[in-house]
Design a protein around this motif. Structure first.
Motif, mmCIF file in Angstrom:
data_model
loop_
_atom_site.group_PDB
_atom_site.id
_atom_site.type_symbol
_atom_site.label_atom_id
_atom_site.label_comp_id
_atom_site.label_asym_id
_atom_site.label_seq_id
_atom_site.Cartn_x
_atom_site.Cartn_y
_atom_site.Cartn_z
ATOM 1 N N HIS A 226 0.813 -1.213 0.000
ATOM 2 C CA HIS A 226 0.000 0.000 0.000
ATOM 3 C C HIS A 226 0.848 1.265 0.000
ATOM 4 O O HIS A 226 0.419 2.298 -0.521
ATOM 5 N N THR B 103 1.561 2.014 -3.557
ATOM 6 C CA THR B 103 0.348 2.496 -4.223
ATOM 7 C C THR B 103 0.087 3.960 -3.887
ATOM 8 O O THR B 103 -0.192 4.782 -4.768
ATOM 9 N N SER C 113 -7.729 2.573 -7.377
ATOM 10 C CA SER C 113 -8.081 1.778 -6.201
ATOM 11 C C SER C 113 -8.973 0.584 -6.497
ATOM 12 O O SER C 113 -8.980 -0.378 -5.725
#
Length: 337
Positions: A213, A216, A255
């Motif tokens: 994450h 990301t 997402s």
């Protein structure tokens, strides 16, 4: 007392997003005609009120019909809504232009840049049809078609130089589940929609590689930074990129597994070749088609876009996945702003 006639919208084409916007406009009270390339799709929409290729489980409104004839779809249309691949836009519009009415407002749903010319969709529309910018609007935002077909809440920005035209489009697609805002910054809305597809490819690649994450979040944040740099260099207002057509669209596309660009990138990150990822995705992935054109715009405007550069290198198979990560992480340190 005579009631005003409902607005009439022609939606080209019957793909996933075109079908969703056709449903929105029908639910908002418009008479909607979808132009489908294949007769079996048009027949199914007219007889079963369903699109068998996209969202087949959702019943379409009775006010929505379909045809394979461009002239019939455009007859008396107040709005022409375009949802076709950006790279085939010019050729298609050349054929459709004679049927576009003198007062028809054209609404672009496209989120791509034309290869070769580097033109945004609204610019291609103007060149191919002769329609002035005041009658060309752009609809862009965090709009995953599957969620909208399910009636889940969503919002978008409608940008047009003419606020009156933007207001008419806004009224034509305002429903209890879809909230449109209006703006005049067409450049910002179009570039936000086009570049976010490339950033979503990068996020998908990182996801496929299992990078976590943090990676990301880094790509989304720095992707927004390079999108904003390019958009502002081309005349956009920076606030537009912090809105629905910028950050909102970027977050949704990066997402959600419903995003075809993120999904394509995930395939690449898992080791598939570009050809294998194309076969696995099975839908037009605008980021793949437009990445090179966006990179060319960045070079022309002297804007640094390192994530876009790395994605282009991967798409042309000039670097490996590990080399792509290193290219981003080993860049010289610099101030964030």
């Amino acid at each position: 007392m005579n009631r005003p006639q409902p607005a009439r919208a022609a939606v080209f084409s019957a793909g996933s997003w075109g079908t969703a916007v056709a449903k929105i406009m029908a639910d908002a009270g418009c008479d909607v005609v979808i132009h489908a390339r294949r007769a079996e799709i048009a027949d199914a929409i007219n007889t079963t009120h369903r699109n068998p290729d996209y969202h087949a489980d959702v019943e379409l409104p009775a006010a929505l019909t379909a045809t394979t004839h461009p002239a019939a779809a455009l007859d008396g249309a107040d709005f022409l809504v375009l949802s076709i691949p950006a790279q085939s836009l010019r050729a298609n519009l050349t054929a459709w232009a004679p049927h576009i009415g003198p007062d028809t407002v054209i609404v672009s749903l496209m989120k791509g840049i034309e290869l070769g010319s580097g033109l945004r969709a609204s610019q291609v529309i103007g060149q191919a049809t002769g329609v002035p910018p005041e009658r060309i609007a752009v609809l862009s935002g965090p709009n995953l078609a599957r969620e909208i077909m399910a009636g889940q809440p969503a919002a978008a920005t409608i940008a047009c130089p003419d606020e009156g035209a933007a207001h008419r489009v806004q009224q034509a697609c305002h429903t209890p589940y879809f909230r449109p805002y209006r703006d005049t910054d067409v450049i910002g809305c179009e570039l936000g929609g086009a570049v976010k597809n490339v950033i979503a490819l990068a996020v998908g690649i990182a996801t496929g590689m299992g990078l976590g994450h943090n990676a990301t979040a880094m790509l989304i944040t720095r992707g927004l930074a390079e999108t904003t740099r390019l958009a502002v260099a081309m005349g956009a207002h920076p606030a537009t990129l912090a809105g629905l057509a910028g950050l909102g669209d970027l977050v949704a596309t990066c997402s959600s597994p419903l995003s075809r660009n993120r999904t394509f990138g995930t395939h690449l990150g898992q080791g598939l070749t570009v050809a294998q990822a194309v076969a696995a995705t099975r839908q037009t992935t605008e980021g793949v088609k437009s990445a090179e054109a966006i990179q060319a715009l960045a070079h022309a405007h002297h804007v640094e876009m390192p994530i876009t550069d790395v994605v282009c290198a991967l798409l042309h198979e000039k670097v490996t996945l590990d080399e792509a990560v290193a290219a981003l992480m080993q860049r010289p340190p610099k101030p964030e702003r």
